[in-house]
Write an enzyme that holds these catalytic residues in place. Sequence first.
Site, PDB file in Angstrom:
ATOM      1  N   ASN A  14     -36.118 -16.757  24.702  1.00  0.00           N
ATOM      2  CA  ASN A  14     -35.779 -17.828  23.747  1.00  0.00           C
ATOM      3  C   ASN A  14     -36.001 -19.198  24.378  1.00  0.00           C
ATOM      4  OD1 ASN A  14     -34.554 -16.904  21.029  1.00  0.00           O
ATOM      5  ND2 ASN A  14     -33.716 -15.468  22.511  1.00  0.00           N
ATOM      6  N   LEU A  91     -24.464 -15.217  28.097  1.00  0.00           N
ATOM      7  CA  LEU A  91     -23.457 -14.149  27.908  1.00  0.00           C
ATOM      8  C   LEU A  91     -22.079 -14.527  28.426  1.00  0.00           C
ATOM      9  CD1 LEU A  91     -25.686 -11.040  28.694  1.00  0.00           C
ATOM     10  CD2 LEU A  91     -25.129 -12.069  26.474  1.00  0.00           C
ATOM     11  N   ASN A 108     -25.958 -21.617  19.039  1.00  0.00           N
ATOM     12  CA  ASN A 108     -26.197 -20.299  19.626  1.00  0.00           C
ATOM     13  C   ASN A 108     -27.164 -19.509  18.739  1.00  0.00           C
ATOM     14  OD1 ASN A 108     -25.656 -18.005  21.405  1.00  0.00           O
ATOM     15  ND2 ASN A 108     -24.489 -17.138  19.687  1.00  0.00           N
ATOM     16  N   HIS A 110     -27.949 -15.711  17.602  1.00  0.00           N
ATOM     17  CA  HIS A 110     -27.377 -14.368  17.625  1.00  0.00           C
ATOM     18  C   HIS A 110     -28.364 -13.423  16.932  1.00  0.00           C
ATOM     19  CE1 HIS A 110     -24.326 -11.249  17.836  1.00  0.00           C
ATOM     20  NE2 HIS A 110     -24.630 -10.955  16.593  1.00  0.00           N
TER      21      HIS A 110
HETATM   22  C1  GRF Z   1     -31.731 -11.488  23.117  1.00  0.00           C
HETATM   23  O1  GRF Z   1     -31.381 -10.236  22.571  1.00  0.00           O
HETATM   24  C2  GRF Z   1     -31.139 -12.571  22.261  1.00  0.00           C
HETATM   25  O2  GRF Z   1     -31.024 -12.150  20.930  1.00  0.00           O
HETATM   26  C3  GRF Z   1     -29.783 -12.744  22.778  1.00  0.00           C
HETATM   27  O3  GRF Z   1     -29.935 -12.609  24.197  1.00  0.00           O
HETATM   28  C4  GRF Z   1     -31.003 -11.673  24.447  1.00  0.00           C
HETATM   29  C5  GRF Z   1     -31.885 -12.145  25.564  1.00  0.00           C
HETATM   30  O4  GRF Z   1     -32.547 -13.298  25.173  1.00  0.00           O
HETATM   31  N1  GRF Z   1     -29.245 -14.010  22.341  1.00  0.00           N
HETATM   32  P1  GRF Z   1     -33.547 -14.088  26.175  1.00  0.00           P
HETATM   33  O5  GRF Z   1     -34.797 -13.265  26.315  1.00  0.00           O
HETATM   34  O6  GRF Z   1     -32.833 -14.247  27.508  1.00  0.00           O
HETATM   35  O7  GRF Z   1     -33.796 -15.372  25.471  1.00  0.00           O
END
Ligand code: GRF
Length: 199
Positions: A14, A91, A108, A110
């Site tokens: 992301n 997280l 955020n 989700h």
């Molecule tokens: C993805 O599943 C996203 O939906 C959630 O975190 C996970 C890892 O995302 N928010 P990224 O590749 O670290 O952006």
Amino acid sequence: MLNICVCVSGGGTNLQAIIDGIAKGTITNTKIAAVISNNKGAYALERAKQNGIPAVCVSPKDYESRDIFNDALLDTVKSFQPDLVVLAGFLVNVPGKMVQEYKNRIINIHPSLIPSFCGVGYYGLKVHEAALARGVKVTGATVHVVDDGTDTGPILLQKAVCVQEGDTPKVLQQRVMEEAEWKILPMAIDMIANGKLLK
Ligand code: GRF
């Protein structure tokens, strides 16, 4: 210019979508001041370094209590003076003090259509496992404002994704990222940067 801090914990796909959006001009009027992770090993930190963006790790393991970590996280974010904090696969439960300091200024992504499959315990692959277990035909992703709850803040953008026959959680997660997350998170940032959201 919208100054943003992006908080990450994992692979950073992301974050990469945001970096790419700024580079190709689909995100305008925006600068990533820093990428901050709770996880020393997060590849997202590497992505930041590869793009000349300050990359900082604030790990709970380095602090003797959660409260001290929370204060260190907030101080680190504040040091970059962001107008907006973007949680992109982050997280960590955002400390209440930080939610107050950046009221209506933390967003955020989700990986479901909130209010489905969200809240405590719903993150990463677990979200997609629950969607498949329920047998939904449509899932997707949501960008929302962060409040004191878990995935409970006002919804800003959503994008639906079809579940396909034979999908595994991993396959579904990848489709939701490609078709939804990597589109609506950059879109939300661009809209905020140009006064179309969170006015
Ligand atoms: C993805 O599943 C996203 O939906 C959630 O975190 C996970 C890892 O995302 N928010 P990224 O590749 O670290 O952006």
